[in-house]
Design a protein around this motif. Structure first.
Motif, PDB file in Angstrom:
ATOM      1  N   GLY A  32       0.863  -1.179   0.000  1.00 38.14           N
ATOM      2  CA  GLY A  32       0.000   0.000   0.000  1.00 38.14           C
ATOM      3  C   GLY A  32       0.895   1.222   0.000  1.00 38.14           C
ATOM      4  O   GLY A  32       2.104   1.127   0.122  1.00 38.14           O
ATOM      5  N   GLY A  33       0.312   2.374  -0.143  1.00 37.06           N
ATOM      6  CA  GLY A  33       1.143   3.561  -0.188  1.00 37.06           C
ATOM      7  C   GLY A  33       0.316   4.782   0.103  1.00 37.06           C
ATOM      8  O   GLY A  33      -0.884   4.683   0.354  1.00 37.06           O
ATOM      9  N   GLY A  36      -3.084   5.733  -2.200  1.00 37.02           N
ATOM     10  CA  GLY A  36      -4.373   5.133  -1.882  1.00 37.02           C
ATOM     11  C   GLY A  36      -5.018   5.811  -0.698  1.00 37.02           C
ATOM     12  O   GLY A  36      -6.220   6.092  -0.693  1.00 37.02           O
ATOM     13  N   ALA A  37      -4.209   6.117   0.316  1.00 37.31           N
ATOM     14  CA  ALA A  37      -4.744   6.761   1.511  1.00 37.31           C
ATOM     15  C   ALA A  37      -5.166   8.193   1.209  1.00 37.31           C
ATOM     16  O   ALA A  37      -6.165   8.685   1.712  1.00 37.31           O
ATOM     17  CB  ALA A  37      -3.693   6.754   2.617  1.00 37.31           C
ATOM     18  N   LEU A  38      -4.404   8.813   0.337  1.00 39.85           N
ATOM     19  CA  LEU A  38      -4.650  10.215   0.022  1.00 39.85           C
ATOM     20  C   LEU A  38      -5.928  10.390  -0.801  1.00 39.85           C
ATOM     21  O   LEU A  38      -6.664  11.346  -0.624  1.00 39.85           O
ATOM     22  CB  LEU A  38      -3.448  10.729  -0.790  1.00 39.85           C
ATOM     23  CG  LEU A  38      -3.131  12.202  -0.752  1.00 39.85           C
ATOM     24  CD1 LEU A  38      -2.898  12.655   0.670  1.00 39.85           C
ATOM     25  CD2 LEU A  38      -1.887  12.463  -1.583  1.00 39.85           C
ATOM     26  N   LEU A  39      -6.165   9.448  -1.680  1.00 41.08           N
ATOM     27  CA  LEU A  39      -7.289   9.610  -2.603  1.00 41.08           C
ATOM     28  C   LEU A  39      -8.575   8.966  -2.106  1.00 41.08           C
ATOM     29  O   LEU A  39      -9.624   9.146  -2.695  1.00 41.08           O
ATOM     30  CB  LEU A  39      -6.931   9.056  -3.987  1.00 41.08           C
ATOM     31  CG  LEU A  39      -5.818   9.821  -4.701  1.00 41.08           C
ATOM     32  CD1 LEU A  39      -5.494   9.187  -6.038  1.00 41.08           C
ATOM     33  CD2 LEU A  39      -6.217  11.278  -4.920  1.00 41.08           C
ATOM     34  N   GLY A  40      -8.481   8.200  -1.030  1.00 38.37           N
ATOM     35  CA  GLY A  40      -9.718   7.672  -0.463  1.00 38.37           C
ATOM     36  C   GLY A  40     -10.283   6.501  -1.233  1.00 38.37           C
ATOM     37  O   GLY A  40      -9.693   5.998  -2.194  1.00 38.37           O
ATOM     38  N   ASP A  41     -11.484   6.092  -0.798  1.00 37.47           N
ATOM     39  CA  ASP A  41     -12.090   4.871  -1.330  1.00 37.47           C
ATOM     40  C   ASP A  41     -12.571   5.001  -2.766  1.00 37.47           C
ATOM     41  O   ASP A  41     -12.780   4.014  -3.445  1.00 37.47           O
ATOM     42  CB  ASP A  41     -13.297   4.481  -0.464  1.00 37.47           C
ATOM     43  CG  ASP A  41     -12.842   3.949   0.884  1.00 37.47           C
ATOM     44  OD1 ASP A  41     -11.626   3.912   1.122  1.00 37.47           O
ATOM     45  OD2 ASP A  41     -13.714   3.592   1.691  1.00 37.47           O
ATOM     46  N   LEU A  81       1.613  14.418   3.802  1.00 32.42           N
ATOM     47  CA  LEU A  81       0.640  14.063   2.784  1.00 32.42           C
ATOM     48  C   LEU A  81      -0.773  14.183   3.337  1.00 32.42           C
ATOM     49  O   LEU A  81      -1.729  14.387   2.609  1.00 32.42           O
ATOM     50  CB  LEU A  81       0.887  12.628   2.310  1.00 32.42           C
ATOM     51  CG  LEU A  81       2.160  12.451   1.492  1.00 32.42           C
ATOM     52  CD1 LEU A  81       2.532  10.996   1.375  1.00 32.42           C
ATOM     53  CD2 LEU A  81       1.960  13.053   0.113  1.00 32.42           C
ATOM     54  N   VAL A  82      -0.905  14.033   4.633  1.00 31.00           N
ATOM     55  CA  VAL A  82      -2.237  14.091   5.242  1.00 31.00           C
ATOM     56  C   VAL A  82      -2.746  15.525   5.294  1.00 31.00           C
ATOM     57  O   VAL A  82      -3.863  15.808   4.903  1.00 31.00           O
ATOM     58  CB  VAL A  82      -2.211  13.495   6.672  1.00 31.00           C
ATOM     59  CG1 VAL A  82      -3.567  13.665   7.342  1.00 31.00           C
ATOM     60  CG2 VAL A  82      -1.826  12.034   6.636  1.00 31.00           C
ATOM     61  N   GLU A 295      -1.041   4.989   9.540  1.00 35.73           N
ATOM     62  CA  GLU A 295      -2.321   4.608   8.942  1.00 35.73           C
ATOM     63  C   GLU A 295      -2.444   5.111   7.504  1.00 35.73           C
ATOM     64  O   GLU A 295      -2.922   4.414   6.633  1.00 35.73           O
ATOM     65  CB  GLU A 295      -3.437   5.210   9.788  1.00 35.73           C
ATOM     66  CG  GLU A 295      -4.758   4.514   9.663  1.00 35.73           C
ATOM     67  CD  GLU A 295      -5.729   5.061  10.690  1.00 35.73           C
ATOM     68  OE1 GLU A 295      -6.811   5.485  10.283  1.00 35.73           O
ATOM     69  OE2 GLU A 295      -5.382   5.096  11.887  1.00 35.73           O
ATOM     70  N   ARG A 296      -1.983   6.344   7.279  1.00 36.64           N
ATOM     71  CA  ARG A 296      -2.148   6.945   5.955  1.00 36.64           C
ATOM     72  C   ARG A 296      -0.866   6.877   5.138  1.00 36.64           C
ATOM     73  O   ARG A 296      -0.772   7.507   4.092  1.00 36.64           O
ATOM     74  CB  ARG A 296      -2.609   8.404   6.091  1.00 36.64           C
ATOM     75  CG  ARG A 296      -3.729   8.617   7.126  1.00 36.64           C
ATOM     76  CD  ARG A 296      -5.111   8.688   6.570  1.00 36.64           C
ATOM     77  NE  ARG A 296      -5.316   9.726   5.590  1.00 36.64           N
ATOM     78  CZ  ARG A 296      -5.990  10.850   5.826  1.00 36.64           C
ATOM     79  NH1 ARG A 296      -6.453  11.098   7.016  1.00 36.64           N
ATOM     80  NH2 ARG A 296      -6.185  11.712   4.871  1.00 36.64           N
ATOM     81  N   ARG A 297       0.141   6.155   5.617  1.00 35.62           N
ATOM     82  CA  ARG A 297       1.397   6.011   4.882  1.00 35.62           C
ATOM     83  C   ARG A 297       1.980   7.364   4.515  1.00 35.62           C
ATOM     84  O   ARG A 297       2.372   7.608   3.373  1.00 35.62           O
ATOM     85  CB  ARG A 297       1.159   5.207   3.589  1.00 35.62           C
ATOM     86  CG  ARG A 297       0.700   3.791   3.807  1.00 35.62           C
ATOM     87  CD  ARG A 297       1.836   2.875   4.189  1.00 35.62           C
ATOM     88  NE  ARG A 297       1.433   1.487   4.167  1.00 35.62           N
ATOM     89  CZ  ARG A 297       0.875   0.853   5.207  1.00 35.62           C
ATOM     90  NH1 ARG A 297       0.682   1.494   6.336  1.00 35.62           N
ATOM     91  NH2 ARG A 297       0.532  -0.415   5.114  1.00 35.62           N
TER      92      ARG A 297
END
Lengths: 334, 553
Positions: A32-33, A36-41, A81-82, A295-297
């Protein structure tokens, strides 16, 4: 002495470099990276791949590292990034919160731990001693998040005595000067803000203090027992020195050596404990940054936080070694 | 005995501290003056990325944005129906390529500038003309609905749907598109397409999303000066304490907010949110865990359950295992899963078995579809007919995640795996962390045979569900019958609402009978919890709650 300190400080640089390489490689080896966390589901694999290209995360790791290093040398550690904030300003906000919490917890642990340990040693094998030992076992065994939850449930929810979490009540409009909430209140003469900060600090500080407290109690007890049986104490007593003088100058001073080492070693554990405590108490310090970052890499943030943590750890150990020299005249620093 | 005295003194001091702290601790502001005024404090699970709706696609960023901004068309509170927003009326040409919006008169942005047709067009032009790979990469909804930019940068590659926007007169904006899409008009209500003040956009450099190293930095517009027309104005974001403060907009064109201040308090930890609510430091929070509904109600809170607008499905990947290319095998699996019992035992109230891939409230929902009731005997029979009595499947499921449609993925997986084992299928469980490999393995690499995934809809159009899932070939499902892609594309392109719905009804029926690329499992709506003294929270199936209706007493 100065030369010793300078040499120790120079040693920090290669340590941090090696650590940063390992950290960089480890973070990027996680599945994961950040994209994916940044752009959401709602993100498609294509938009995630596109973002990775935009961020340069599709490049070989060593190229990414050299770029990172090049920017880091100029003091640019990137932006989270968050939150999109420069990580240094995030750290600037979070560090005072964590220091406030960790220092309070450590002070609690020292101020309560040394007397408790000393008293336990003095009344060795009597009920008080046994109770203390049992207490330390419990203190070490109870997980931080469980203890935090229980304390909150009792003092915040059931009795409504203390706030459940956070650093500041809503409606307190404190002016931030240094970021240390208690201090700021005094500086700006907003004493209600200082008080509010203290009130918010009680439960998390107590929670975080339990493990170091237990460790300090046990080390102090063992160390005092050792010293009490040593020849020079017997000599001092035989010379007819006042009991207070013997205890203070001879027993405690010598017994505190291993304790100060322990306190140094506790710092690492304290930082680890702070991560959990901050999560439970929504503290908004370094621990919160780490938890959210993992959690959000959030690579840039994690890199900065871990390097800072390592730096603190190394500096604290240096301080411990220096305090050794001060407490024990036999120790010579070279 | 010095040490002893010392210890006693410290203990006493600490006790005193605790006791006085109690006396002074602030219990939060209770109801101040009944129906209006006061502060509503709502617990959020995460921080917003920023406050410019254009660059966001997640609920935590949308929640504050929805209070500050309006869209041309909005969704009737508590439903997915369209109702006038900044536009009092809208109509499209028969070919669906020209949209005429009649704008509300006398609306002002928070900076005092007027909302008129030119301002609306400025927003559409801004999105279309957005420069920079960094900025474009963050416009997920724009990319999804409008497909391309004036100049695609980085990896944006679609042909733009948007052509131009003209202000015919101050209250008439005309939008020209290159092609019709089924997403319109519903998509005009998406939070990402909120209308901003063009003056503020310019003043605060709104388009300057810059890339520093491997991350983004957002301009002042997005971080400190979001300027819309909504019922609340942005006041501050205290990052140290994680509180976002919005104030009532006294010049709002519609029903004015009842509370003076709306505060979002960011509390990532679920237990911490629960305890803050119990301690009274917040008035409500979102997405309580279904396991807590009972306790929360006992404590005297209102647990408001949203109407379902999500779908959980178990998908087949036809790439790795040829057996899954046989419709009989896929039907067998559909019959093998006891969906009724999943909904009954693993899901909160308000959940239901899904008969197809769109929720019942969506235009294009087919009343008559092939049913797959729980029938292990039939499942075994179908497997035998297909010559697959000893099928082995790699079933991927996510961990470290909770979503409304799968509050506890491992639990749901175990139940479904047991169902499949019961009809003679060997299940190899593969657990992967949600953002630590699961989405990559399933959506990018397609390593699985079976997987579970879900979706919460954005707006009331069947294309937002089935088009998203099955509109084109994806690694998630592997090779599919091209007829399915065709049918969905054709349905999406019909501008006439009745024809549009009818085509989707047929597509939905065909998906369930002929194609069956996955098994729809259930539909559910997440809850929102508020204290008993809070009125006026209207739970929205789109999680599009507007808090101007909220009051405390």
């Amino acid at each position: 002495m100065l030369r010793y300190v300078a040499r120790r400080l120079l040693q920090v640089i290669p340590t941090l470099l090696i650590l940063s390489v390992l950290l960089f490689a480890w973070l990027r080896s996680l599945p994961g990276g950040p994209a994916g966390a940044l752009l959401g589901d709602k993100a498609t694999p294509e938009s995630i791949a596109a973002l990775n290209r935009t961020l340069g995360l599709d490049q070989p790791v060593w190229i990414q590292y050299l770029r990172y290093l090049g920017r880091a040398v100029t003091g640019d550690f990137g932006a989270s990034l968050v939150s999109g904030d420069p990580v240094l300003s995030e750290l600037g906000r979070a560090l005072p919160a964590t220091i406030e919490l960790a220092v309070s917890a450590l002070l609690l642990a020292i101020l309560a731990g040394i007397p408790l340990g000393y008293v336990a040693a003095r009344y060795r094998a009597r009920p008080w001693d046994n109770i203390t030992i049992l207490g330390t076992l419990v203190g070490v065994a109870v997980p931080v998040f469980f203890l935090g939850y229980i304390l909150k449930q009792l003092f915040a929810v059931e009795f409504g005595l203390l706030p459940p979490s956070g650093r500041q009540a809503i409606g307190i409009d404190a002016t931030s000067v240094t970021g240390f909430a208690i201090l700021d209140g005094f500086l700006t003469r907003e004493f209600d803000a200082s008080w509010d900060a203290i009130v918010h600090l009680v439960l998390p500080a107590v929670t975080l203090a339990t493990i170091p407290l237990a460790v300090i109690v046990r080390i102090t007890r063992a160390s005092v027992l050792d010293v009490l049986e040593s020849d020079f104490v017997r000599t001092a007593n035989a010379k007819g020195l006042a009991p207070g003088t013997v205890r203070g100058r001879h027993v405690l001073r010598n017994a505190l050596l291993p304790v100060s080492t322990t306190i140094g070693l506790q710092t690492g554990l304290l930082l680890a404990g702070a991560v959990l405590t901050e999560k439970v108490f929504n503290w908004g310090g370094i621990g919160t940054l780490i938890a959210e970052g993992i959690e959000r890499r959030d690579y840039p943030r994690l890199q900065a936080v871990v390097l800072l943590g390592a730096l603190i750890y190394v500096l604290v150990n240096l301080l411990v070694d220096l305090s050794y020299a001060i407490i024990d005249p036999r120790v010579r620093l070279r | 005995m010095q040490a002893k005295r010392w210890a006693t003194a410290i203990t006493a001091g600490l006790l005193a501290l605790t006791m006085t702290a109690c006396a002074a601790s602030d219990r939060g502001s209770g109801g101040e003056d009944g129906a209006t005024g006061g502060t509503f404090v709502f617990g959020a699970a995460g921080a917003p990325k920023n406050f410019d709706p254009t660059f966001n696609d997640d609920g935590e960023s949308f929640r504050p944005a929805r209070q500050m901004f309006d869209t041309l068309i909005t969704y009737k509170q508590g439903t997915t129906e369209l109702e006038p927003g900044l536009a009092t009326a809208w109509e499209s040409s028969p070919d669906g390529k020209t949209w005429t919006f009649t704008l509300r008169d006398g609306v002002k942005f928070h900076d005092g500038t007027a909302l008129d047709a030119a301002a609306v067009c400025a927003n559409f032009d801004r999105w279309f003309q957005m420069k920079g790979a960094a900025a474009q990469s963050q416009m997920i909804y724009y990319g999804d609905v409008f497909e391309g930019f004036a100049q695609n940068e980085g990896d944006a590659s679609g042909d733009p749907v948007y052509k131009s926007c003209t202000a015919q007169d101050p209250t008439t904006a005309v939008l020209n598109l290159n092609k019709f899409k089924g997403a319109f008009p519903a998509a005009f209500g998406l939070t990402s397409f909120s209308i901003s003040s063009p003056a503020a956009l310019e003043q605060y450099d709104a388009d300057a999303v810059t890339q520093s190293g491997d991350s983004f930095t957002y301009p002042a517009y997005a971080t400190e000066h979001p300027t819309g027309t909504g019922p609340f104005r942005f006041e501050s974001f205290d990052k140290a304490n994680g509180t976002i403060t919005l104030a009532r907009n006294d010049d709002y064109w519609g029903e004015k907010a009842k509370v003076d201040k709306l505060i979002f308090k960011i509390i990532p930890d679920e237990n911490a949110r629960k305890q803050e609510l119990a301690a009274g430091t917040i008035d409500g929070y979102d997405y309580p865990s279904p396991a807590d509904y009972g306790t929360l109600k006992e404590q005297g809170n209102q647990v408001l359950i949203r109407d379902p607008f999500s779908i959980l499905y178990v998908g087949f990947n036809t790439k790795n295992n040829p057996a899954l290319r046989d419709l009989k095998v896929r039907q067998a699996i559909a019959h093998a899963i006891d969906r009724e019992s999943l909904v009954r035992t693993k899901m909160p109230e308000g959940s239901a078995v899904a008969q197809e891939f769109v929720p019942p409230t969506v235009a294009g929902y087919a009343q008559q579809v092939t049913q797959y009731p729980y029938d292990p005997a039939k499942a075994k029979q179908l497997l035998a007919e297909a010559g697959q009595p000893n099928l082995t499947l790699n079933f991927y499921y996510p961990t470290e995640v909770t979503r409304p449609y799968m509050p506890n993925p491992s639990d749901l997986f175990s139940a479904m795996a047991a169902n499949l084992e019961a009809v003679g299928i060997t299940v190899n469980p593969v657990a992967r962390p949600w953002n630590g490999g699961y989405k990559d393995d399933v959506q990018k690499a397609g390593k699985h045979d079976l997987h579970m995934l879900g979706w919460t809809g954005d707006y009331n159009d069947a294309g937002n569900f089935v088009g998203t899932f099955f509109g084109r070939e994806k690694a998630e499902f592997g090779p599919q019958n091209p007829a399915m892609f065709d049918e969905l594309a054709k349905a999406d392109a019909i501008p006439d609402p009745a024809g549009h719905a009818a085509a989707y009804e047929k597509a939905n029926a065909d998906i369930m009978s002929t194609y069956l690329p996955a098994v729809p499992i259930l539909t559910t709506g997440p809850a929102i919890v508020v204290k008993d003294n809070v009125q006026g929270v209207i739970p929205s199936p789109l999680t599009d709650e507007r808090f101007y209706t909220v009051s405390k007493n």
